[in-house]
Design an enzyme around this catalytic site. Structure first.
Site, short mmCIF file in Angstrom:
data_model
loop_
_atom_site.label_atom_id
_atom_site.label_comp_id
_atom_site.label_asym_id
_atom_site.label_seq_id
_atom_site.Cartn_x
_atom_site.Cartn_y
_atom_site.Cartn_z
N HIS A 68 0.85 -1.21 0.00
CA HIS A 68 0.00 0.00 0.00
C HIS A 68 0.88 1.25 0.00
O HIS A 68 0.67 2.18 -0.80
CB HIS A 68 -0.90 -0.06 1.24
CG HIS A 68 -1.75 1.15 1.47
ND1 HIS A 68 -3.13 1.10 1.44
CD2 HIS A 68 -1.44 2.45 1.74
CE1 HIS A 68 -3.61 2.31 1.68
NE2 HIS A 68 -2.60 3.14 1.88
N GLU A 69 1.88 1.27 0.90
CA GLU A 69 2.76 2.44 0.99
C GLU A 69 3.68 2.54 -0.22
O GLU A 69 4.01 3.64 -0.68
CB GLU A 69 3.58 2.38 2.27
CG GLU A 69 2.78 2.62 3.53
CD GLU A 69 2.04 3.95 3.51
OE1 GLU A 69 2.59 4.93 2.99
OE2 GLU A 69 0.91 3.98 4.02
N HIS A 72 1.96 4.44 -2.93
CA HIS A 72 2.06 5.89 -2.72
C HIS A 72 3.42 6.40 -3.19
O HIS A 72 3.52 7.41 -3.90
CB HIS A 72 1.91 6.23 -1.23
CG HIS A 72 0.53 6.06 -0.69
ND1 HIS A 72 -0.59 6.56 -1.32
CD2 HIS A 72 0.09 5.44 0.44
CE1 HIS A 72 -1.66 6.26 -0.60
NE2 HIS A 72 -1.28 5.58 0.46
#
Length: 378
Positions: A68-69, A72
């Site tokens: 998820h990170e 980003h």
């Protein structure tokens, strides 16, 4: 080791760190899965098996949070933003951006991609468990848990609770409408704080009706979101105050300096004690040689002070962070905060012209606020 976080490796060019708090949630989550979740749906397994699959499922969930990170960070890098590292904390992960997104479109893309990745992981886990559904095996248990947890994680992150991803999406929309990042941040932070208070109140309610575990969990998440939203809003106010202010406007033009060739005994007797210094810049002729602090002196036995010169114990110039007088304070601030530096030598054409200290920066901000100049800057 970086503060309370330790580095575990590099992925796609990003340094990956784990905060000490992550270990707390790893134990907490493993225990909750081993004692609650898996025994409730899969009965009759040995206790050790519950603990093993609980631990394995927890690790896989944090791998999903890391992905998820990474999403980003990869979008940020593709849009020209520098990401120093990714750190896993007690409530998830943080991509350490060196600067804010320069447009609402970039902010929207960076924020939205994270929940999308979580939802995709959840859907993939759900599809993978279909062939073994009903098998009552550890593989089925773990895949169903990953499917549910990642889908919930994606949905939760889309809620407009700044600084959740949904809150950043909201900020990007308000930013687009108003044209002001400051106003957008404040509005999104207010919404985030309202959302946080709702979670805290829900946690209190659940606690007092007997659902202690969920009550504590929702309360902690609400508290975390509340403090994060307030911190983001304060940081944006700080950036507004410092916008357009250069190092030259705040720096001390007459910093304390000492020769590199004097003994530590002279340093203490003639400089540190009489002037109340905790640190001083060390000069080698007209050139900055380094920095000496109380800590550097304490590392040397007192009986050796008279035979030890300052240049031997100082932090050499090449290991110091330095800035120029023309630099914007918003560009310099991360050096002071993230690197926990108390003073930055200011060099122009290689020559020392001043020093920027944490205390001077705080005084400037306090005076600025006391004069009511923050509202005018905003």
């Amino acid at each position: 080791m970086h503060g309370s976080s330790f580095r575990i490796g590099t992925l796609f060019g990003f340094d990956i760190y784990i905060n000490i708090s992550w270990l707390i949630i790893l134990v907490f989550l493993t225990a909750s899965l081993a004692l609650g979740w898996f025994p409730a749906y899969y009965r009759g397994w040995p206790a050790l098996e519950y603990w093993l699959i609980g631990f394995f499922a927890s690790i896989l969930l944090f791998v999903a949070v890391l992905l998820h990170e990474l999403a980003h960070s990869l979008v940020a890098r593709a849009r020209g933003l520098s990401v120093k590292k990714i750190t896993l904390y007690i409530f998830g992960g943080v991509s350490d951006l060196e600067q804010e997104p320069q447009s609402p479109g970039v902010e929207f893309q960076m924020a939205f991609v994270g929940p999308v990745v979580s939802l995709l992981i959840g859907i993939i886990a759900f599809l993978l468990q279909l062939p073994i559904r009903g098998s009552d095996t550890p593989g089925e248990a773990i895949l169903i848990y990953l499917a549910i947890s990642n889908i919930l994680l994606g949905i939760f992150n889309l809620l407009p609770g700044f600084p959740l991803d949904g809150g950043r999406v909201l900020r990007s929309i308000i930013w687009r409408v108003t044209g002001s990042l400051r106003k957008a941040t404040h509005a999104a932070a207010v919404v985030g704080q309202v959302f946080a208070y709702i979670l805290i109140l829900l946690g209190i309610y659940l606690f007092f009706i007997g659902d202690v575990f969920d009550g504590i969990w929702f309360g902690f998440i609400g508290w975390f979101l509340l403090s994060s939203a307030q911190a983001e809003d304060s940081q944006m106010r700080l950036k507004t105050i410092l916008r357009g202010v250069t190092v030259a406007q705040v720096m001390n033009r007459n910093p304390a300096t000492v020769p590199a060739n004097i003994s530590l005994q002279r340093l203490v007797n003639e400089y540190f004690l009489p002037q109340g210094l905790r640190s001083a810049l060390v000069m080698q002729g007209d050139t900055l040689g380094g920095l000496v602090t109380l800590g550097d002196i304490r590392h040397v036995p007192q009986e050796e002070w008279s035979q030890t010169v300052v240049g031997f114990v100082m932090i050499p110039r090449e290991k110091l962070h330095t800035v120029s007088p023309q630099q914007d304070l918003n560009d310099v601030l991360p050096l002071i905060t993230a690197q926990d530096v108390n003073q930055l030598p200011v060099l122009e054409n290689g020559q020392l012209v001043g020093v920027l200290t944490r205390d001077a920066l705080l005084r400037y901000i306090e005076i600025h606020r006391s004069l009511g100049m923050e509202r005018k800057a905003a």
